[in-house]
Scaffold this motif. Structure first.
Motif, short mmCIF file in Angstrom:
data_model
loop_
_atom_site.label_atom_id
_atom_site.label_comp_id
_atom_site.label_asym_id
_atom_site.label_seq_id
_atom_site.Cartn_x
_atom_site.Cartn_y
_atom_site.Cartn_z
N MET A 1 1.11 -115.13 57.13
CA MET A 1 1.03 -114.27 55.97
C MET A 1 0.45 -115.08 54.81
O MET A 1 0.74 -116.26 54.68
CB MET A 1 2.41 -113.75 55.59
N PRO A 2 -0.33 -114.45 53.98
CA PRO A 2 -0.80 -115.14 52.78
C PRO A 2 0.39 -115.62 51.94
O PRO A 2 1.48 -115.05 52.00
CB PRO A 2 -1.59 -114.07 52.03
N ASP A 3 0.18 -116.67 51.19
CA ASP A 3 1.27 -117.33 50.46
C ASP A 3 2.10 -116.37 49.61
O ASP A 3 3.33 -116.39 49.68
CB ASP A 3 0.71 -118.43 49.56
N GLN A 4 1.47 -115.53 48.81
CA GLN A 4 2.23 -114.64 47.93
C GLN A 4 3.03 -113.62 48.74
O GLN A 4 4.20 -113.36 48.43
CB GLN A 4 1.30 -113.92 46.96
N ALA A 5 2.45 -113.08 49.80
CA ALA A 5 3.16 -112.12 50.63
C ALA A 5 4.35 -112.79 51.33
O ALA A 5 5.42 -112.19 51.45
CB ALA A 5 2.22 -111.51 51.67
N ALA A 6 4.17 -114.02 51.77
CA ALA A 6 5.26 -114.75 52.42
C ALA A 6 6.41 -115.01 51.44
O ALA A 6 7.58 -114.88 51.80
CB ALA A 6 4.75 -116.06 52.99
N ALA B 1 8.29 -111.71 50.95
CA ALA B 1 9.09 -111.39 52.13
C ALA B 1 10.32 -112.28 52.20
O ALA B 1 11.41 -111.83 52.56
CB ALA B 1 8.25 -111.56 53.40
N TYR B 2 10.18 -113.53 51.82
CA TYR B 2 11.31 -114.46 51.82
C TYR B 2 12.40 -113.99 50.85
O TYR B 2 13.59 -114.08 51.15
CB TYR B 2 10.84 -115.86 51.44
N GLU B 3 12.00 -113.45 49.71
CA GLU B 3 12.96 -112.95 48.73
C GLU B 3 13.58 -111.63 49.18
O GLU B 3 14.75 -111.36 48.90
CB GLU B 3 12.28 -112.74 47.38
N LEU B 4 12.82 -110.80 49.89
CA LEU B 4 13.27 -109.46 50.27
C LEU B 4 14.18 -109.46 51.49
O LEU B 4 15.23 -108.84 51.49
CB LEU B 4 12.06 -108.56 50.52
N VAL C 1 13.76 -105.83 61.18
CA VAL C 1 12.36 -105.75 60.78
C VAL C 1 11.49 -105.75 62.03
O VAL C 1 11.92 -106.15 63.11
CB VAL C 1 11.93 -106.92 59.86
N ILE C 2 10.28 -105.30 61.86
CA ILE C 2 9.26 -105.40 62.90
C ILE C 2 8.24 -106.41 62.40
O ILE C 2 7.77 -106.31 61.26
CB ILE C 2 8.58 -104.04 63.14
N ALA C 3 7.94 -107.39 63.23
CA ALA C 3 6.99 -108.43 62.84
C ALA C 3 5.80 -108.40 63.79
O ALA C 3 5.95 -108.30 65.01
CB ALA C 3 7.65 -109.80 62.89
N ARG D 1 2.29 -109.58 59.57
CA ARG D 1 2.82 -108.42 58.85
C ARG D 1 4.29 -108.26 59.18
O ARG D 1 4.73 -108.52 60.29
CB ARG D 1 2.09 -107.15 59.26
N LEU D 2 5.04 -107.76 58.22
CA LEU D 2 6.45 -107.42 58.40
C LEU D 2 6.68 -106.01 57.89
O LEU D 2 6.05 -105.58 56.93
CB LEU D 2 7.35 -108.37 57.60
N ALA D 3 7.59 -105.30 58.53
CA ALA D 3 7.92 -103.95 58.09
C ALA D 3 9.37 -103.65 58.44
O ALA D 3 9.88 -104.18 59.42
CB ALA D 3 7.02 -102.92 58.75
N PRO D 4 10.03 -102.81 57.66
CA PRO D 4 11.38 -102.39 58.05
C PRO D 4 11.32 -101.67 59.39
O PRO D 4 10.38 -100.94 59.67
CB PRO D 4 11.80 -101.43 56.94
N ASP D 5 12.31 -101.86 60.21
CA ASP D 5 12.41 -101.17 61.49
C ASP D 5 13.06 -99.82 61.22
O ASP D 5 14.27 -99.72 61.01
CB ASP D 5 13.25 -101.99 62.46
N THR D 6 12.28 -98.77 61.23
CA THR D 6 12.78 -97.44 60.87
C THR D 6 13.71 -96.87 61.92
O THR D 6 14.34 -95.85 61.68
CB THR D 6 11.63 -96.46 60.60
N ASN D 7 13.83 -97.51 63.09
CA ASN D 7 14.82 -97.07 64.08
C ASN D 7 16.22 -97.49 63.67
O ASN D 7 17.20 -96.94 64.17
CB ASN D 7 14.51 -97.65 65.45
N HIS D 8 16.34 -98.49 62.81
CA HIS D 8 17.65 -99.01 62.44
C HIS D 8 17.95 -98.94 60.94
O HIS D 8 19.06 -99.21 60.54
CB HIS D 8 17.77 -100.47 62.89
#
Length: 60
Positions: A1-6, A9-12, A19-21, A41-48
């Motif tokens: 992940m680009p630095d700012q996105a990483a 994500a670390y804070e979130l 999550v789905i990675a 990429r990271l995303a919330p796992d909408t199944n859970h």
């Protein structure tokens, strides 16, 4: 992940969050304990999780 996105994500996300990675796995020589997963990429796992998507009013 680009630095700012990483950094965001670390804070979130926290250990144990669902999550789905999407990324690539880089094996290390030996037993695999030193292997790395590089997330693209990271995303919330909408199944859970229940997720609320907020969009700007001008979004299509």
């Amino acid at each position: 992940m680009p630095d700012q996105a990483a950094e965001l994500a670390y804070e979130l996300y926290r250990r144990g969050d669902d999550v789905i990675a999407l990324g690539r796995f880089i094996p290390a020589g030996g037993h695999g304990r030193d292997a790395q997963f590089i997330a693209g990429r990271l995303a919330p796992d909408t199944n859970h999780l229940s997720v609320t998507i907020r969009r700007r009013k001008d979004a299509a």
